[in-house]
Enzyme design. Structure first.
Site, PDB file in Angstrom:
ATOM      1  N   GLU A 134     -39.171  19.833  48.477  1.00 16.62           N
ATOM      2  CA  GLU A 134     -38.463  18.644  48.909  1.00 16.62           C
ATOM      3  C   GLU A 134     -37.245  18.522  47.982  1.00 16.62           C
ATOM      4  OE1 GLU A 134     -40.867  15.105  48.829  1.00 16.62           O
ATOM      5  OE2 GLU A 134     -39.171  13.869  49.474  1.00 16.62           O
TER       6      GLU A 134
ATOM      7  N   LYS B 298     -41.813  15.463  39.681  1.00 17.26           N
ATOM      8  CA  LYS B 298     -40.363  15.262  39.731  1.00 17.26           C
ATOM      9  C   LYS B 298     -39.998  13.808  39.462  1.00 17.26           C
ATOM     10  CE  LYS B 298     -40.212  17.694  43.561  1.00 17.26           C
ATOM     11  NZ  LYS B 298     -39.779  18.255  44.845  1.00 17.26           N
TER      12      LYS B 298
ATOM     13  N   ARG C 254     -52.859  23.444  41.504  1.00 15.18           N
ATOM     14  CA  ARG C 254     -51.501  23.361  40.976  1.00 15.18           C
ATOM     15  C   ARG C 254     -51.505  23.726  39.503  1.00 15.18           C
ATOM     16  NH1 ARG C 254     -48.046  19.123  41.231  1.00 15.18           N
ATOM     17  NH2 ARG C 254     -48.583  18.809  43.369  1.00 15.18           N
TER      18      ARG C 254
HETATM   19  P1  ATP Z   1     -43.766  16.986  42.432  1.00 17.38           P
HETATM   20  O1  ATP Z   1     -45.080  16.242  42.441  1.00 17.38           O
HETATM   21  O2  ATP Z   1     -43.433  17.614  41.141  1.00 17.38           O
HETATM   22  O3  ATP Z   1     -42.637  16.204  43.005  1.00 17.38           O
HETATM   23  P2  ATP Z   1     -44.114  18.240  44.900  1.00 17.38           P
HETATM   24  O4  ATP Z   1     -45.358  18.941  45.272  1.00 17.38           O
HETATM   25  O5  ATP Z   1     -43.844  16.924  45.499  1.00 17.38           O
HETATM   26  O6  ATP Z   1     -44.031  18.223  43.345  1.00 17.38           O
HETATM   27  P3  ATP Z   1     -42.420  19.818  46.463  1.00 17.38           P
HETATM   28  O7  ATP Z   1     -40.959  19.962  46.386  1.00 17.38           O
HETATM   29  O8  ATP Z   1     -43.008  19.094  47.605  1.00 17.38           O
HETATM   30  O9  ATP Z   1     -42.865  19.132  45.127  1.00 17.38           O
HETATM   31  O10 ATP Z   1     -43.153  21.219  46.254  1.00 17.38           O
HETATM   32  C1  ATP Z   1     -42.739  22.417  46.805  1.00 17.38           C
HETATM   33  C2  ATP Z   1     -43.875  23.396  46.708  1.00 17.38           C
HETATM   34  O11 ATP Z   1     -44.215  23.604  45.344  1.00 17.38           O
HETATM   35  C3  ATP Z   1     -45.125  22.843  47.368  1.00 17.38           C
HETATM   36  O12 ATP Z   1     -45.692  23.868  48.133  1.00 17.38           O
HETATM   37  C4  ATP Z   1     -45.998  22.439  46.237  1.00 17.38           C
HETATM   38  O13 ATP Z   1     -47.345  22.548  46.583  1.00 17.38           O
HETATM   39  C5  ATP Z   1     -45.589  23.417  45.145  1.00 17.38           C
HETATM   40  N1  ATP Z   1     -45.833  22.857  43.821  1.00 17.38           N
HETATM   41  C6  ATP Z   1     -45.354  21.696  43.324  1.00 17.38           C
HETATM   42  N2  ATP Z   1     -45.827  21.457  42.089  1.00 17.38           N
HETATM   43  C7  ATP Z   1     -46.630  22.514  41.785  1.00 17.38           C
HETATM   44  C8  ATP Z   1     -47.420  22.871  40.656  1.00 17.38           C
HETATM   45  N3  ATP Z   1     -47.500  22.099  39.575  1.00 17.38           N
HETATM   46  N4  ATP Z   1     -48.099  24.030  40.694  1.00 17.38           N
HETATM   47  C9  ATP Z   1     -48.034  24.825  41.776  1.00 17.38           C
HETATM   48  N5  ATP Z   1     -47.320  24.557  42.863  1.00 17.38           N
HETATM   49  C10 ATP Z   1     -46.628  23.411  42.892  1.00 17.38           C
HETATM   50 MG    MG Z   2     -43.722  16.585  47.540  1.00 16.24          MG
END
Ligand code: ATP
Ligand code: MG
Length: 572
Positions: A54, A288, A278
């Protein structure tokens, strides 16, 4: 990376060569097992994965894990990986983030097959929502979000049907069209799937599909004022792109029935979702939202502050893509949440930098060393990288006035001190043996310069007569060294898990106030005056360093990437 199985596990395999027993059945992670199975059963012709960020912030090391996994699997099995921006939330998203995400993925060493945006699919997603309405599987609800939340029930109690749940297909179609046409204010209406308000999985209790948001989108402008929810957009976007293995993190496992439900009801390409744990790294936070807070509230200088767990922060800190990729590989793919120790990341870093960093000499906390019996100036030969013969040697200049580390001299040393003290002899790296004779002091009694004599027969640092010196110290030539600022970093948080929910505290209460130390009076060997950005150096005995983006020819700035050894072990 090669993985070997134990003999007990491979007796059913044929032993043609060592390569035959790697990567076949043993040592596969659970995703590799699934993919190998799918390929064997001809379930798919080609493996297609996606990385779906995102664009609401910069990528962090957790994303790097996901990137390495998605791109790595596709590469291993001859498939491809799409980059898909999950841009369904216009309020928080920005082009700045899109650009940084692309830059970071490329820097990590991966190239996506297609660059896609969920917003490209808004029309198709809308049409599919109409299909669901026509099938009696979606309805427009007038309840407020608060009412919807209250009527969802709990894990123990069923939810309550919305009073609008039984609107006719025609009415729903009209209303949904009117939502799209902008006839309602934010929150006035919402489109929901009609599944089961008593479902044991809360995500199946008539989940939200579309909400009204009158807000400019960074790509579609004001074309849309209804936006699909994550659950509705994600699986269908996967399906549009023929994604075979949609890999996401564990918290989405409860969303999987819904993911499958949409695909089944719409009868579209059967993408499948798989979840892995994760990455959580000690001494840092990874959401983020929290990283944005650190930036906005000035705890760090920006998303790429070298203390940030962002890819851009690591890059600026001096990490290499290889180190990050190796780290991601080494920690494996888990099915259960765990905490990875920060030192494992640093281990991968040191391993890589040790191979590639050019050795140089620099003094961070200088004191003058005057060699009273030396005259003139000469050039000495120094080895650029003992790990890499092709790196060759360089000339370093030597004179009677040098700088050494203040720490490398003690007036009243303890018995096991092998560095410089009055009457003691040490080796100056690549140069000579010197023996300390006296010191100069200021009025307050602080040592301001150290005097010594050298042994001309020890040139190159070799003992002339078999006598041994225990200490070897680094130095720079005071006559041609350059001045620099050096920034030393420590962990950004004092707690292993800074975002643990402790009473009345937030992660901001665990910020390490000493995580940045700026040394302004450092002396570097002359060859560093034309050091380039991102070029990696080892300052002998001190650690790995690189030029910071803030550096200018008239005011050079270096960052310390890490120390040579894990100094944290001792402190704990
Ligand atoms: P955040 O909680 O940091 O905002 P998010 O999951 O909302 O992370 P996205 O941009 O939606 O962030 O994530 C893009 C991809 O990265 C998704 O497939 C998500 O599952 C993966 N991802 C995000 N954080 C992690 C993590 N700590 N370990 C492994 N994969 C991750
Ligand atoms: Mg997300």
């Amino acid at each position: 990376m090669k993985r070997f199985c134990t003999f007990a596990n491979c007796n059913q395999m044929n032993f043609l060569s060592m390569d035959n027993i790697t990567d076949k059945t043993q040592g596969l992670n659970f995703l590799e097992e699934i993919i190998e199975n799918d390929l064997q059963n001809n379930k798919y012709k080609e493996i297609i994965t996606r990385f779906p960020p995102e664009p609401n912030g910069y990528l962090h090391i957790g994303h790097a894990k996901s990137i390495c996994l998605n791109f790595g699997l596709a590469k291993k099995y001859g498939g491809k990986t799409n980059l898909r921006f999950d841009d369904t939330n216009p309020v928080k998203e920005d082009v700045e983030y899109v650009d940084s995400i692309k830059e970071d993925i490329k820097w990590l060493g991966f190239q996506w097959a297609e660059e896609n945006y969920a917003s490209d699919y808004f029309e198709q997603l809308y049409q599919w929502a109409c299909v669901l309405i026509k099938k009696g599987l979606a309805y427009v609800d007038d309840q407020s979000l608060e009412e919807i939340r209250l009527n969802r029930g709990t894990v123990q109690t069923p939810g309550k049907d919305s009073p609008y749940r039984n609107r006719s297909v025609d009415e729903n179609l009209d209303l949904f069209q009117a939502m799209r046409a902008g006839e309602f204010a934010d929150g006035e209406k919402i489109l929901r799937a009609k599944i089961d308000m008593a479902h044991s999985n809360m995500h199946m209790r008539d989940p939200l599909l579309y909400r009204i948001v009158h807000s400019e989108h960074h790509r579609t402008g004001s074309k849309w004022c209804i936006y699909p929810m994550y659950d509705y957009a994600h699986g269908q976007s996967d399906s549009i792109e023929n994604i075979t293995h949609s890999i996401c993190t564990l918290e989405f496992d409860v969303h999987r029935p819904l993911y499958d439900w949409f695909i089944e009801q719409l009868d579209i390409f059967p993408s499948h979702q798989y979840e892995f744990a994760r990455l959580n790294l000690s001494y840092t936070v990874m959401s983020k939202r929290k990283l944005l807070q650190l930036v906005k509230e000035g705890f760090v200088s920006g998303w790429d502050d070298p203390r940030m767990p962002t890819i851009s922060g690591f890059r600026r800190r001096g990490y290499t893509p290889e180190a990050i990729r190796n780290f991601c590989d080494n920690i494996g793919v888990a099915k259960r949440d765990n905490l990875i120790d920060y030192s494992r990341l640093e281990f991968a870093l040191r391993e890589d930098l040790n191979k590639r960093a050019k050795r140089v000499m620099a003094v961070l906390n200088p004191i003058k060393l005057i060699i009273d019996n030396y005259e003139g100036e000469e050039a000495l030969e120094a080895i650029n990288n003992p790990e890499d013969e092709t790196a060759g040697t360089r000339q370093i200049t030597f004179s009677n006035t040098l700088y050494i580390e203040r720490d490398d001299f003690m007036e009243n040393p303890p018995s096991k001190y092998f560095r410089l003290a009055i009457g003691k002899e040490v080796r100056l790296r690549y140069a000579y043996f010197v023996t300390c004779t006296s010191v100069e002091k200021d009025e307050a009694g602080n040592v301001t310069a150290i005097h010594c004599t050298y042994d001309p027969l020890s040139r190159g640092g070799n003992s002339p007569d078999g006598r041994k010196v225990k200490g070897t110290i680094h130095w720079v030539n005071a006559k041609d060294c350059i001045d620099a600022e050096v920034r030393l970093f420590d962990r950004l948080f004092t707690e292993e898990v800074p975002d643990k929910a402790e009473e009345g505290k937030t992660f901001l209460d665990y910020i390490n106030k000493d995580s940045l130390q700026i040394l302004r009076n450092c002396k570097l060997e002359k060859s560093l005056s034309d050091a380039l950005h991102l070029e990696k150096y080892q300052f002998e005995r001190l650690g790995y360093f690189l030029v910071d983006y803030d550096s200018k020819p008239e005011s050079i700035v270096f960052n310390r990437t890490c120390t040579l050894k894990d100094s944290w072990i001792k402190q704990q």
